[in-house]
Design an enzyme around this catalytic site. Structure first.
Site, PDB file in Angstrom:
ATOM      1  N   SER A  51      39.430  56.269  13.988  1.00  0.00           N
ATOM      2  CA  SER A  51      40.594  57.547  13.822  1.00  0.00           C
ATOM      3  C   SER A  51      39.454  58.425  13.507  1.00  0.00           C
ATOM      4  O   SER A  51      38.768  58.552  13.937  1.00  0.00           O
ATOM      5  CB  SER A  51      40.792  57.311  12.069  1.00  0.00           C
ATOM      6  OG  SER A  51      39.776  57.346  11.457  1.00  0.00           O
ATOM      7  N   LYS A  52      40.397  59.567  13.737  1.00  0.00           N
ATOM      8  CA  LYS A  52      39.709  61.039  13.469  1.00  0.00           C
ATOM      9  C   LYS A  52      38.125  60.479  12.990  1.00  0.00           C
ATOM     10  O   LYS A  52      36.871  61.319  13.083  1.00  0.00           O
ATOM     11  CB  LYS A  52      39.658  61.667  13.306  1.00  0.00           C
ATOM     12  CG  LYS A  52      41.118  62.668  13.787  1.00  0.00           C
ATOM     13  CD  LYS A  52      41.349  63.964  13.968  1.00  0.00           C
ATOM     14  CE  LYS A  52      41.970  64.261  14.919  1.00  0.00           C
ATOM     15  NZ  LYS A  52      43.762  64.401  14.705  1.00  0.00           N
ATOM     16  N   ARG A  53      37.784  59.840  11.051  1.00  0.00           N
ATOM     17  CA  ARG A  53      36.977  60.237  10.889  1.00  0.00           C
ATOM     18  C   ARG A  53      35.495  59.876  11.675  1.00  0.00           C
ATOM     19  O   ARG A  53      34.243  59.899  10.786  1.00  0.00           O
ATOM     20  CB  ARG A  53      37.538  58.939  10.097  1.00  0.00           C
ATOM     21  CG  ARG A  53      36.521  59.173   8.553  1.00  0.00           C
ATOM     22  CD  ARG A  53      37.759  58.457   7.266  1.00  0.00           C
ATOM     23  NE  ARG A  53      37.483  56.967   7.972  1.00  0.00           N
ATOM     24  CZ  ARG A  53      37.169  55.223   8.160  1.00  0.00           C
ATOM     25  NH1 ARG A  53      35.588  55.786   7.387  1.00  0.00           N
ATOM     26  NH2 ARG A  53      37.822  54.726   8.806  1.00  0.00           N
ATOM     27  N   HIS A  54      35.700  58.528  12.641  1.00  0.00           N
ATOM     28  CA  HIS A  54      34.351  58.414  13.093  1.00  0.00           C
ATOM     29  C   HIS A  54      34.343  58.631  14.311  1.00  0.00           C
ATOM     30  O   HIS A  54      33.027  58.977  15.136  1.00  0.00           O
ATOM     31  CB  HIS A  54      35.070  56.547  14.346  1.00  0.00           C
ATOM     32  CG  HIS A  54      35.648  55.575  13.419  1.00  0.00           C
ATOM     33  ND1 HIS A  54      36.267  54.981  12.729  1.00  0.00           N
ATOM     34  CD2 HIS A  54      34.987  54.966  12.572  1.00  0.00           C
ATOM     35  CE1 HIS A  54      36.693  54.342  11.875  1.00  0.00           C
ATOM     36  NE2 HIS A  54      35.498  53.811  11.801  1.00  0.00           N
ATOM     37  N   GLY A  55      34.868  60.496  14.295  1.00  0.00           N
ATOM     38  CA  GLY A  55      34.485  61.728  15.005  1.00  0.00           C
ATOM     39  C   GLY A  55      35.328  61.551  16.605  1.00  0.00           C
ATOM     40  O   GLY A  55      36.773  61.488  16.004  1.00  0.00           O
TER      41      GLY A  55
END
Ligand code: GLU
Length: 486
Positions: A253-257
């Site tokens: 997800s966006k959390r991973h970049g």
């Protein structure tokens, strides 16, 4: 062409996501490996979230990755339209047929009733499901209520005591009971189809032979199989590919970049490297080699080598792979790929000839994980340095008689008959010998004065591209700053 027909069916509610791109690639490779057709279908029935700009960006992303489609938007085809929003009549026809055959029915239950039902079931600790109340509405009454303008959805009757099974092309045999299912909504009250229904009508209409998609769709597959059966349509083969996780093993997800394909282009990744990288997320080539051209991937790809465990998106591996691809680019090609980034640089292109620019970019070939790095690494080629990095300065100041050494260096360079790599090399080495110091004692301050930095390509290659005028001017400027007397 063979009878193999696969599709990529994105919903245009966002840009092309890394996970979707990987699904598209597996479908594309499967089609190309088997002489089949690759179809692009835009699933735009969610009218509030679907946007034309996302469709555009999905098409651009696929093209950037080097994928073409045989049928679909901008390609045409006999089995279109390829936008679901233009196929609404087909869904309602299919749903009406099921109603007429008694396999589906109109459900007039209000959202209030359904909410109340759900709350009751939850309070009682029961599985929440529609209680099939409207199965009891006679066809005549249903017709009357419909004619009176009462709102309804169309639901498929589902028996909850069945087992649906299929031989998954990637996972092997899968069995799922219908115990937890309720009567499936096929068409909503505004006439828009639900995903599970539209996909069956479309995959049939577009003669899709193999449905290859993410494992998150496994729970939809029994619903779709039951719909195929009700409609009397032949069922395609299904293959579910593993999810992509971040390095912390949670869903990517966006959390991973960055998760949008388009941002990888902007960040300076090569499409062929990114394509290669994505093929390895959930598939492994029989030769276990990581780097493969697109052509090789087409000849090596098969669904039986799709792995069963989740795939990990490791950005470091992607960068490594990108570097391998950058290293292998011919000089002109490397320059062409870097040019969009070079154009954003202060002072570009300076007074350099095209040959010099080609050489300049080549100096960084082994040093760039992503093409955007060139803008920082090569900045001093286009702008004289106005500061010097601390580490380099500390090192340069260790040279005895630094001022005299740099003065001599400037004079020697001015007097060279030809300013070439080897000539500059000779000047530096002779100067070091005269001064009875190691070559490094000249090389370090020379590098710092011409580039402002202590890292970078080989000094003589660098100076050769910078040329005599820039080098001498920069050495003199360095001298003027008298940094040793701070
Ligand atoms: N539009 C669906 C999605 O983007 C397609 C799923 C499928 O391939 O059936 O998830």
């Amino acid at each position: 062409m063979s009878d193999i027909r696969v599709r990529f069916a994105p919903s245009p509610t966002g840009n092309l996501h890394v996970g979707s791109a990987r699904t598209a690639i597996f479908n594309w490779l499967f089609a190309r490996a088997n002489g089949g057709a690759f179809i692009l279908r835009i699933e735009d029935t969610d009218t509030t979230r679907s946007k034309d700009e996302y469709t555009r960006s999905i098409l651009d992303g696929l093209r950037w990755l080097g994928m073409d489609w045989d049928e679909g938007p901008e390609a045409g085809g006999d089995l279109g339209p390829y936008f679901q929003a233009q196929r609404l009549h087909l869904y309602s026809e299919a749903a009406e047929k099921l109603v007429a055959e008694g396999k589906a029915y109109r459900c007039f239950c209000s959202t209030e009733r359904l909410d109340a039902l759900r709350n009751q079931q939850q309070a009682a600790g029961l599985q929440t499901r529609y209680d099939a109340l409207c199965r009891g509405v006679s066809p005549e009454e249903a017709r009357r209520r419909k004619e009176h303008g009462e709102k309804y959805v169309i639901r498929l009757k589902i028996d909850t005591n069945q087992i649906v099974e299929w031989d998954d092309l990637c996972k092997g045999r899968i069995l799922i009971t219908t115990e937890l299912l309720d009567d499936l909504v096929l068409v909503k009250s505004g006439g828009f189809p639900m995903y599970n229904f539209a996909v069956v009508v479309d995959d049939t209409g577009m003669k899709i032979s193999h449905v290859i998609r993410g494992e998150d769709h496994i729970s939809n597959t029994p619903k779709q199989i039951l719909t195929y059966r009700a409609l009397g349509f032949p069922q395609p083969a299904f293959g579910h590919i593993p999810m992509i996780l971040g390095t912390d093993r949670s869903k990517l997800s966006k959390r991973h970049g960055v998760t949008n394909v388009i941002d990888y282009e902007k960040a300076g990744f090569l499409p062929e490297a990114f394509f290669n990288f994505l093929t390895l997320l959930g598939w492994s080539p029989p030769d276990e080699q990581e780097i493969h051209t697109r052509g090789e991937l087409v000849s090596l790809f098969s669904l039986d080598r799709v792995v069963s465990h989740a795939a990990i998106f490791d950005i470091e591996k992607l960068k490594w792979m990108n570097l391998q691809y950058i290293k292998a680019l011919p000089a002109e090609e490397l320059f062409a790929r870097c040019e969009p980034f070079l154009r954003s640089m202060d002072g570009y292109p300076g007074q350099y000839t095209p040959e010099e620019l080609l050489e300049l970019v080549g100096l960084f070939r082994e040093r760039m994980n992503v093409l955007t790095e060139i803008t920082d690494r090569a900045s001093y080629f286009f702008k004289d340095p106005d500061s010097y990095d601390e580490k380099g300065l500390k090192n340069a100041l260790k040279t005895p008689d630094l001022e005299a050494v740099m003065n001599e260096l400037a004079t020697d360079l001015e007097q060279l008959s030809a300013f070439t790599h080897d000539a500059v090399d000779g000047v530096v080495r002779r100067l070091a010998e005269r001064r009875c110091v190691g070559a490094g004692k000249v090389i370090h301050p020379a590098r710092l004065s011409v580039s402002g930095r202590s890292d970078g390509p080989g000094l003589f290659e660098m100076m050769n591209v910078l040329g005599r005028e820039r080098c001498v001017r920069r050495i003199k400027k360095f001298l003027e700053k008298r940094l040793w007397s701070r």
